[in-house]
Design an enzyme around this catalytic site. Structure first.
Site, PDB file in Angstrom:
ATOM      1  N   GLU A 231       0.818  -1.226   0.000  1.00 55.86           N
ATOM      2  CA  GLU A 231       0.000   0.000   0.000  1.00 55.86           C
ATOM      3  C   GLU A 231       0.841   1.261   0.000  1.00 55.86           C
ATOM      4  O   GLU A 231       0.407   2.298  -0.478  1.00 55.86           O
ATOM      5  CB  GLU A 231      -0.923   0.015   1.220  1.00 55.86           C
ATOM      6  N   HIS A 252      11.395 -26.343  -0.224  1.00 49.43           N
ATOM      7  CA  HIS A 252      10.840 -27.471  -1.000  1.00 49.43           C
ATOM      8  C   HIS A 252       9.671 -27.018  -1.860  1.00 49.43           C
ATOM      9  O   HIS A 252       8.897 -27.845  -2.339  1.00 49.43           O
ATOM     10  CB  HIS A 252      10.400 -28.580  -0.025  1.00 49.43           C
ATOM     11  N   LYS A 356     -14.045   0.040  -2.830  1.00 48.46           N
ATOM     12  CA  LYS A 356     -14.996   0.233  -1.710  1.00 48.46           C
ATOM     13  C   LYS A 356     -16.304   0.852  -2.209  1.00 48.46           C
ATOM     14  O   LYS A 356     -17.399   0.443  -1.819  1.00 48.46           O
ATOM     15  CB  LYS A 356     -14.370   1.159  -0.660  1.00 48.46           C
TER      16      LYS A 356
HETATM   17  O1  LIG Z   1      -8.535   1.811   9.985  1.00 52.39           O
HETATM   18  P1  LIG Z   1      -9.556   1.829   8.898  1.00 52.39           P
HETATM   19  O2  LIG Z   1     -10.005   3.210   8.554  1.00 52.39           O
HETATM   20  O3  LIG Z   1     -10.691   0.899   9.195  1.00 52.39           O
HETATM   21  O4  LIG Z   1      -8.835   1.272   7.579  1.00 52.39           O
HETATM   22  C1  LIG Z   1      -8.426  -0.065   7.562  1.00 52.39           C
HETATM   23  C2  LIG Z   1      -7.637  -0.322   6.282  1.00 52.39           C
HETATM   24  O5  LIG Z   1      -8.506  -0.159   5.184  1.00 52.39           O
HETATM   25  C3  LIG Z   1      -8.142   0.785   4.192  1.00 52.39           C
HETATM   26  O6  LIG Z   1      -8.943   0.542   3.089  1.00 52.39           O
HETATM   27  C4  LIG Z   1      -6.702   0.679   3.739  1.00 52.39           C
HETATM   28  O7  LIG Z   1      -6.563  -0.364   2.801  1.00 52.39           O
HETATM   29  C5  LIG Z   1      -5.745   0.375   4.861  1.00 52.39           C
HETATM   30  O8  LIG Z   1      -4.610   1.203   4.733  1.00 52.39           O
HETATM   31  C6  LIG Z   1      -6.393   0.561   6.211  1.00 52.39           C
HETATM   32  O9  LIG Z   1      -5.469   0.186   7.218  1.00 52.39           O
END
Ligand SMILES: O=P(O)(O)OC[C@H]1O[C@H](O)[C@H](O)[C@@H](O)[C@@H]1O
Length: 365
Positions: A231, A252, A356
């Site tokens: 990331e 292995h 998302k």
């Molecule tokens: O801590 P939060 O806001 O729940 O985020 C949790 C995780 O999700 C995000 O999408 C990123 O991929 C991460 O960098 C982050 O640590």
């Protein structure tokens, strides 16, 4: 911990003082976290941590490495079989719900599931806002905050890690002591050197970073390392690909590829001088069981070196709080400095927002 660069197979022949000055400014909020010792939670014999990515991987790394007496369960995914099996094993846990944004889908659904299905002793929310802060206020849950300028995957030394870890009896002060031991950051710092080495190899096409742990207790460190590298550096078509291997068994499975496949890898051995468990046994000239895995690591290191595969060894004295604090801080310095070398922001992850948005729209159809 100590780092052996003798087989790194690349020369650093440039001054990086300008990049170092930029890094020291960029990294200062993370440096501050190792000097704040305020968070100490009351011990409880059963805890549950709910979170994703940087909000849980560091805590899992340290818990699974130290394997303390206290039972801790981690909900870090939405696989129904695994999640429900874990939930069924709970009796009356103290539950830490960790999410910096407060809006992470997996964390929200796992909180809701636990709220409906588990007899919980106490919910503690570690968040800065979003839906989770609203829920906390509505239910009058205790809330701990995360310094806004500390990115999730660099937040292990904030309440994100310190609260649940102190609740299971981990000596957080020793963890921080290990990080502080590496906090004299100049061009000679081994993490800075390791950053430059990996950067220069990547520029020559060796863009896969294999973390070859010869300590199974550090398998989850590999998960944390994957997120930190993936990331932080995977932007604008740049970055290196982290790949986790476990020694000696992956000798292995993947060693053939590392020895005789594409020369596009830099291998990092992760070892310990002292395994916490060992047993006397006679085998060839070996007198102790640990001599076997040490011989295997040395043989693998020599075989890779003979084939011109660059490799570095990171050796901990043993798996303990100080060494783990040093190890995590070492790699936070290395990866953040690599961000400066690539001239990218190592602290955001803009590309993941697209997935998302799509997922929420599917769920709202
Ligand atoms: O801590 P939060 O806001 O729940 O985020 C949790 C995780 O999700 C995000 O999408 C990123 O991929 C991460 O960098 C982050 O640590």
């Amino acid at each position: 911990m100590k780092v052996d660069f003798k087989n790194c197979m690349i020369d650093i022949n440039k001054d990086y003082s300008e990049e170092l000055n930029k890094f020291l400014t960029l990294f200062s909020p993370i440096r501050e976290t190792i000097y704040k010792e305020e968070v100490e939670e009351e011990f409880h014999d059963e805890i549950l941590v709910i979170g994703m990515g940087g909000s849980i991987l560091g805590t899992e790394t340290i818990y699974y490495a130290l394997n303390p007496e206290c039972k801790a369960i981690f909900l870090d995914n939405t696989d129904p079989e695994s999640t429900l099996r874990k939930i069924k094993s709970l009796e009356n846990p103290k539950v830490y719900v960790v999410s910096k944004s407060g809006n992470t889908l997996e964390t929200l659904i796992n909180y809701k599931l636990v709220k409906e299905k588990v007899k919980v002793k106490e919910f503690i929310f570690i968040t800065n806002g979003g839906k989770l802060l609203e829920i906390a206020k509505k239910n009058n849950y205790r809330v701990l905050n995360i310094p806004e300028e500390v990115p999730g995957r660099y937040s292990i030394f904030t309440a994100v890690g310190k609260a649940p870890l102190s609740a299971v009896g981990v000596d957080v002060k020793r963890l921080l002591k290990g990080a502080k031991a590496l906090d004299q950051i100049d061009e000679k710092h081994e993490a800075i050197k390791n950053a430059i080495i990996h950067y220069l190899h990547e520029r020559e096409g060796r863009d896969i970073s294999v973390l070859f742990t010869y300590v199974e207790a550090l398998t989850y460190f590999g998960e944390w390392y994957k997120q930190l590298v993936g990331e932080s550096l995977g932007k604008n078509g740049l970055g290196i690909t982290p790949l986790l291997s476990i020694g000696a068994k992956d000798q292995h499975s993947l060693l053939q590829l590392y020895l005789d496949g594409k020369k596009d890898k830099v291998i990092t051995f992760l070892t310990v001088d002292n395994y916490r468990e060992d047993v006397e046994i006679e085998f060839e000239n070996a007198k102790k069981y640990s001599e076997i895995i040490k011989a295997e690591k040395l043989a693998t290191e020599k075989a890779l070196t003979n084939r011109g595969v660059p490799n570095i060894t990171v050796e901990l004295k043993e798996v303990c709080e100080e060494e783990l604090g040093s190890l995590l801080y070492f790699y936070m310095i290395q990866v953040a400095f690599m961000g400066v070398l690539y001239n990218i922001n190592p602290f955001n992850q803009p590309a993941v927002e697209e997935e998302k948005r799509i997922c929420w729209s599917i769920l709202r159809k």
